[in-house]
Every structure is written in C-alpha cells, then in structure tokens.
Design an enzyme around this catalytic site. Structure first.
Site, mmCIF file in Angstrom:
data_model
loop_
_atom_site.group_PDB
_atom_site.id
_atom_site.type_symbol
_atom_site.label_atom_id
_atom_site.label_comp_id
_atom_site.label_asym_id
_atom_site.label_seq_id
_atom_site.Cartn_x
_atom_site.Cartn_y
_atom_site.Cartn_z
ATOM 1 N N GLY B 154 -36.774 23.449 31.647
ATOM 2 C CA GLY B 154 -36.989 23.274 33.089
ATOM 3 C C GLY B 154 -37.206 21.802 33.365
ATOM 4 C CD GLU B 210 -33.743 35.879 36.124
ATOM 5 O OE1 GLU B 210 -33.107 36.452 37.023
ATOM 6 O OE2 GLU B 210 -34.396 34.833 36.308
ATOM 7 C CE LYS B 225 -33.786 27.891 27.908
ATOM 8 N NZ LYS B 225 -34.955 28.764 28.220
ATOM 9 N N GLY B 316 -38.350 27.620 36.199
ATOM 10 C CA GLY B 316 -38.794 27.554 37.584
ATOM 11 C C GLY B 316 -37.820 26.721 38.394
#
Lengths: 341, 341
Positions: B154, B210, B225, B316
């Site tokens: 993020g 989600e 990632k 976020g």
C-alpha cells in the site's frame, strides 16, 4: 569518481574496507569506480591523483596511527583546507567528529569544497544541524550536491524514508529513538535491573558509548539529528535551539522498574508535532517504536497512510559506510541525469 | 501532467480525493498539476483534453455506478485500448484488478501505453509480477518510465526501502508479511481464540477481506508481491512459479494456541534467501517483523547494516493513492532531470 576523505576514524576506515570488498559490484552494477585521491587525519595526509592504495592506507594507519606516514605519498602537516582547495576531485567526504557548538571545522571544510565546485558527503552532524539552509543554498549556487544520509540512523535510511513519505503524504507527527548509547543504557536498566552508572560502564566496555558520552546522555546528539530530520525531510525551518531537550541523567532505576510493571519502557524520545522535543518518556512496550538495545526507530503518523515505522541499527562504522555509499550513488545517478549542469 | 486513469475502483476514487485535497501542495512544492484527461471503468469512460472535473467524476460514479454517465464528457462503451492509443496524455495509471493467471487485460493496457510513448504507473500486481522484465525493456526502448510502488505494501514504501538498501549494501535475506487479510485472520485466531471461519467473516464485515478471498488465503497474493520485490528491488531473475507457496487454509486454532503458550505467533511469512517461499511459520512474538492485524512488515538482513525492519499498513485506498502520487513525483523529477530523453 575521485574522492577526498577528510577525517580518518572508524567510519573512514570502514568505508575503505567496504569499498574494497564492493569494488567489483559498484563497477558492474552502477559503473562507479571510487578512487581516493587524498585522505587526511589530524596529523597530515596522503595525496595521489592516480588514486591511493586503500589497503596500504589502512595498514599504515593501523601501524603508525596516521595516514601521513604512508610511504612516498604521505606527508605530515598537510591541512584539509589546502587539500580541498588544491587537489582535483569530484567529491569531498567530510568525516570529522561532530562539534555541536559551532560545527567547526566541518563547516569550513564543506564551504571550501562547495566553493571549489566539489560535491560534499558528510557524516558530521554539526554542519547540517547548524547550517543546513546556508550550505544547501551555497551548494545549489555552485551546482553541486550536499548529502548527509549517514548523520542520522547509521545505515538505517531514516532521512530518506521520512522525506519520501512526506513528499507524497502529509507527515503530521514523528516520534523516534535516535541515540543508541542512551537506548542501550535504558534497556539495561529495564531488563537487567542495574543502575545507570553500571549500565554506562557496560556500554563503554562494549564500545556502544564513547569516552565522552555527555552528548548522548544530555540529549544533544539526538537533538542534532532531530534538527536535521525536521529541516531536510520535513522541510520545516527549525533551529537547533528551538528543541526542548531533557537528557536521561535524572532517570532513576526505581522509575524504570515501576513502569516495567505496567509494561512500559522509559525511552529517550525525539518528537515533532507542534513542538520539537527530546525527552525521556514512558512508552508502551508493545509499540513498534519501542525498540531495545542500541537500535534506533522512527515512527511517522501521516494524513493518508497512517502509522509507519522503520527500525534498525543507529550507528556503527560499516553501517555508516553504507550510508556514504548510498550518497555517492545518489550523486552519481543525479549527475548522469544532468541535474547538476 | 496529463493522466489517463484505467480502472476506477476504490484506489482510483481515493486517488482523486487525495489529488483534490493536495492540489495546492503539489503545485507549490513540486510544480505538479495533475490533470485527468480520461478515466475508464468497466462500462465506459469520460474524456476531456482540458481536464475532467474530479468532483463531478466522483459524484457521477457514486450516483450512477459508472463514470460513463458523466454529463457531456461521458460515453458508454469506450474501451481502454482505444483511449490509451488515441487520447494525448503523459502518463497512464493502470488501476484494474489483479489477474494472477496471465496479467490481462493489465499487460495489454500497459504495452499499448508504452508503445504510444506514455509513462505507466500501476497498482495491478499482475503485470509486474508476471512480465516485469519484458515491460521494463519495452519501457526503456520507448524512453518512458514504468512504476508500480503501490503493488506492494500500500503506502508503506517496501519496494523503495528494499531497493535502496540493496544498492548500497548486500541483502542476504528477506522476510516479510505482505498480506493484510491473512494477517488479520491469524491475529484474531491468536488474540481472540476464534476459528479461521469466524475470523474470516469478521475480516469481511470489517472490509479487510474481499468477497473472493481465495488469492489471500491460498498465498497467491503475497507470492505475487514477493516476485515483484525479488525482481525489482533485489534484481533477481525470479519467475512467479519459482516460489513455493503454502496458504493458511490448513492452520488449526489448536496450533495457533499451542504456539501462543510459547510466545510465538503463526504468520504467513514470505521469505527470500537461497529459495523463495510463502508459508505459515511460527515467529517469536517479540520480533519486530511479528506485526498484528492488517499490518505488513519487511525485514532485511544485510552484510553491513545488519537487520532493518519496516512496518506499516499494507493496503487501503488512500494509502495506495499516496504510492501512486509518489510514482508520479518520481516521473516528474526524473523527467525534469532529462533522464527520459
């Protein structure tokens, strides 16, 4: 990349070791070949425009106590100002000890370098803490770069982390532990239940505390670092004397142990919000900023990201040497993008 | 700075809010005036070469469920590839959801942008995880920049922190928590002594997970990632399928509670040393990397500095928006240094 090294203590020696070990990597990955054309200590120096032999410098310094004794290229009585002015080089590394009163002779070394069109990298906290804006302006007018990553956090990139975060977000407050010696002392008072005096002698035996530890214990060292962070990374206009400083001298073992029962630890906290201060403060032990031993930490509270924390060793020769390398790479990359012209 | 925004979900909406709030600051501090010349979602888009009204876009999207309904400038059926090709702009922001199978349609959007001489900033993990080298080469040939800070951590600058450290030092190993949803679930199993199913429904109620949480729970999201970190920040040549992946589905509450008695917490740890892996591992609770809730963390062990750790929120909308801003500033600063030419 021709370098003049001014000041040859622990950091300078570590830098030469790292450069020798990483020479191939620096060349292959970045096209950087550092060449030391002059090095100075308190007794004199050594100069060679073709590049000094780093191994020989280290050996001479270990054996003779000064690089001035280096065969053929060494010379007693050489002074930094004459070498900075006369020897052709790209970058001056100013590695002399911090003088918190007036930043000298570091500031004069740096001014001389900048006026002579040389970039500057320093690990000396005095000049950026006491004269940052003036030196930045002078550097900009002379189209050179002035870098000082190693002044805060050793190799832990506290300055760049804070600056980058503050560019893309709004840093609303900062809290940090920026002095390893006092953090080691407070940790030992907490963990081992020993007095400050005992903890201090322990820190000296282990090499965490200098003989003159007063700048640590009275909070001056972390306050200099906080001034650098505020001006450089947060773009505030702060003078060192704006910081309210309380050292750890009055902390009693009893206080530390009382907080321990409540799962808090007394830490020498540097903080920036409406005010700037350095003071011993009880911190919840579970907080990420609440690190032990000689570690440093910085926690930013921002408008959008929230809270981020960076933790790492706050000092050490090898660690600080990587911060210098990082600045050298920055200068190399910025120059090859034509920014300095 | 003319922008085309492809994909208008939580991150896109947050970005517009942040840009409106920070407009003055971006202009005064950096001379950057972002102008959105096109924005697309799954139903169509809106285009205006003079710059779309950000507030109106947000209002229309909230009311009508699509920016295509924006009065005058909206158009149903507009497609990303045609807009990326036809609308004049400096940068394409590729903000569509991650497709871990083949990276589409993100990769095609990015290729089209690069071929048309447009810089690319993406928060979509598919393209950099599955096609980084190809896209980097293509960007370099077309003299544009390809940035993806928001794909990892993020707003917490995990990629840049790791890259900078690895430039000036040797990163010997890395351990990280890179998925907030699974970290929240494991934290609740530990702290609240509840089953994985209960923790998962809690995470969904709170918006941490989600509807389709499978990419989190099976470890695919953190593995994507980790691939990006390895290739970008550590310059390794790693393919996504080189990573041994174990998700958290088989972790039992009993295991978590047994470790708790020994002051360890089971965490979904991404690690790089000789091998690359994502797997649930018991970690000492006192370790700085052992963060709770939806936090992310990364710990580097290096040759010279030692151990450094960065902790912060891993996701976020607002947080990811600051990562995009950071990439936009990077492009702006690099362009003004003439690097792209």
């Amino acid at each position: 990349m021709r370098l003049i090294v001014v000041g040859f203590g622990n950091v300078g020696r570590s830098l030469l070791s790292v450069m020798m070990e990483q020479a191939r990597d620096l060349d292959e990955r970045f096209g950087v070949e550092p060449k030391i054309v002059a090095v100075l200590d308190s007794k004199g120096g050594a100069v060679d425009s073709k590049g000094l032999n780093m191994r020989e410098l280290l050996e001479t310094d270990t054996k003779e106590g000064t690089v001035a004794a280096t065969p053929k290229v060494g010379q007693f009585g050489l002074t930094p100002l004459s070498v900075i002015g006369d020897v052709e080089a790209d970058i001056v590394l100013e590695l002399t000890p911090t003088n918190p009163v007036n930043g000298e002779p570091g500031i004069s070394h740096i001014e001389k370098a900048i006026r002579n069109g040389k970039h500057v990298v320093t690990t000396n906290k005095g000049p950026p803490a006491l004269a940052m804006r003036r030196l930045q302006r002078m550097a900009s007018q002379n189209k050179v770069l002035f870098r000082f990553s190693g002044t805060v956090g050793g190799g832990t990139p506290i300055l760049e982390f804070t600056k980058k975060t503050s560019e893309a977000d709004e840093v609303q407050s900062l809290r940090a532990i920026l002095n390893g010696t006092t953090n080691y002392i407070l940790t030992q008072m907490h963990d081992a239940n020993i007095s400050m005096d005992e903890a201090l002698s322990q820190a000296q035996r282990l090499g965490y505390a200098e003989k003159d530890y007063s700048l640590d214990v009275n909070g001056i060292d972390p306050a200099l670092k906080l001034t650098i962070i505020a001006n450089y990374a947060l773009e505030r206009e702060i003078s060192f004397k704006d910081i309210r400083i309380t050292g750890i001298a009055d902390i009693r073992l009893e206080d530390v142990q009382n907080h321990k029962r409540e799962r808090r630890k007394i830490k020498l906290i540097c903080s920036i919000d409406d005010e700037l201060s350095v003071a011993p403060v009880p911190v919840e032990a579970a907080q990420p900023i609440c690190v032990d031993g000689s570690l440093n930490s910085v926690q930013l509270r921002t408008k959008y990201i929230g809270e981020t924390t960076l933790v790492g060793p706050g000092a050490g020769g090898l660690q600080t040497a990587t911060a210098i390398l990082s600045d050298l790479l920055y200068i190399h990359q910025t120059r090859s993008q034509g920014n300095e012209a």
